[in-house]
Design an enzyme around this catalytic site. Sequence first.
Site, PDB file in Angstrom:
ATOM      1  N   SER A   7      -2.577   7.762   0.463  1.00 36.16           N
ATOM      2  CA  SER A   7      -1.118   7.044   0.177  1.00 36.16           C
ATOM      3  C   SER A   7      -0.560   8.165  -1.165  1.00 36.16           C
ATOM      4  CB  SER A   7      -1.124   5.770  -0.196  1.00 36.16           C
ATOM      5  OG  SER A   7      -0.111   5.370  -0.927  1.00 36.16           O
ATOM      6  N   HIS A  31       0.553   9.159   4.072  1.00 36.09           N
ATOM      7  CA  HIS A  31       1.096   7.755   4.226  1.00 36.09           C
ATOM      8  C   HIS A  31       2.021   7.709   3.003  1.00 36.09           C
ATOM      9  CE1 HIS A  31       1.107   3.478   5.019  1.00 36.09           C
ATOM     10  NE2 HIS A  31       1.204   3.355   3.487  1.00 36.09           N
ATOM     11  N   MET A  35       9.511   1.604  -1.147  1.00 36.14           N
ATOM     12  CA  MET A  35       9.704   0.485  -1.810  1.00 36.14           C
ATOM     13  C   MET A  35      11.163   0.280  -2.313  1.00 36.14           C
ATOM     14  SD  MET A  35       6.287   0.019  -3.595  1.00 36.14           S
ATOM     15  CE  MET A  35       4.487   0.005  -2.713  1.00 36.14           C
ATOM     16  N   HIS A  64       5.848   3.730   5.459  1.00 37.31           N
ATOM     17  CA  HIS A  64       5.498   2.602   5.472  1.00 37.31           C
ATOM     18  C   HIS A  64       6.702   1.774   4.799  1.00 37.31           C
ATOM     19  CE1 HIS A  64       3.099  -1.018   3.709  1.00 37.31           C
ATOM     20  NE2 HIS A  64       3.884  -1.337   4.429  1.00 37.31           N
ATOM     21  N   MET A 139      -1.857  -5.428   6.140  1.00 34.47           N
ATOM     22  CA  MET A 139      -1.820  -5.172   4.528  1.00 34.47           C
ATOM     23  C   MET A 139      -3.200  -5.938   4.090  1.00 34.47           C
ATOM     24  SD  MET A 139       0.460  -3.204   3.234  1.00 34.47           S
ATOM     25  CE  MET A 139       0.021  -3.315   1.748  1.00 34.47           C
TER      26      MET A 139
HETATM   27  C1  DX5 Z   1       1.038  -1.080  -1.189  1.00 34.41           C
HETATM   28  C2  DX5 Z   1       1.025   0.287  -0.279  1.00 34.41           C
HETATM   29  C3  DX5 Z   1      -0.138   1.015  -0.397  1.00 34.41           C
HETATM   30  C4  DX5 Z   1      -0.605   1.447  -1.689  1.00 34.41           C
HETATM   31  C5  DX5 Z   1      -2.189   1.556  -1.441  1.00 34.41           C
HETATM   32  O1  DX5 Z   1       2.036  -1.917  -1.291  1.00 34.41           O
HETATM   33  O2  DX5 Z   1       1.556  -0.041   0.905  1.00 34.41           O
HETATM   34  O3  DX5 Z   1      -0.153   1.851   0.544  1.00 34.41           O
HETATM   35  O4  DX5 Z   1      -0.160   2.721  -1.925  1.00 34.41           O
HETATM   36  O5  DX5 Z   1      -2.779   1.849  -2.521  1.00 34.41           O
HETATM   37  P1  DX5 Z   1      -4.205   1.659  -3.000  1.00 34.41           P
HETATM   38  O6  DX5 Z   1      -5.272   2.160  -1.958  1.00 34.41           O
HETATM   39  O7  DX5 Z   1      -4.561   2.116  -4.242  1.00 34.41           O
HETATM   40  O8  DX5 Z   1      -4.452  -0.032  -2.716  1.00 34.41           O
HETATM   41 ZN    ZN Z   2       1.364   1.565   2.512  1.00 31.51          ZN
END
Ligand code: DX5
Ligand code: ZN
Length: 223
Positions: A7, A31, A35, A64, A139
Amino acid sequence: MRLIAPSLLAADFLHLAEDVRFVNENADIFHLDVMDGTFVPNISFGFPVIQAVAKEALKPMDIHLMIVDPEKYLERFSKTGAEMISFHLEACHDAGTDPRKLLRTLRGYDVKPGLAIDPDVPVEELFPYLEDADFVLIMSVFAGFGGQKFIEDTYERVRKVKAEIDRQKTRCLIEVDGGVGPDNAGKLFDAGAEILVAGSAVFKAKDRVEAVAQMKKLNSLKA
Ligand code: DX5
Ligand code: ZN
């Protein structure tokens, strides 16, 4: 299939080109967490960053969407060249839109459609859409921030969805996102996940190549 999707939320934005190169050379999928500060209480990045990544990405991009009313933006995000795009079932409920319609719209744009749910949504709510989704994003933390702690009952949620996918005989893949790293990756793959998203566990690792290799349980050089 054991795919790792770093990500970029955890990447170094001042040296993004280096992190993009890292994914090109060592992982499987980009990824990209979008947001909007309303669907989730955080704002990440949007089109300019994704378009910049797209220029250098040799691996597929997976967007995402953590935004309200995702329908509004599906076409624009599709035009970035992303191969996979997911949106949240909860966002559809809030906006009064039919997730199936959005999944089909994405497919019409030649994008692999994915349906995401937060940890408090019963996995059974995904079941009516397994036919129309190329993947579901389960999630394992509440969407909104990187670096959160993995929620343990995710394994059971993944197993339930995998059993239903097999029962329905669809080709839907399971992606897991949030708090994923070398400690839980093997168990998630065993439960039926095929794509694991990892932000902190990759980009904040001392040795990222090793981190990805451990998640895939490949024999790394140091093994
Ligand atoms: C959270 C995101 C994830 C995040 C994951 O809302 O959707 O993709 O970047 O980060 P880590 O792996 O640090 O939990
Ligand atoms: Zn994500």
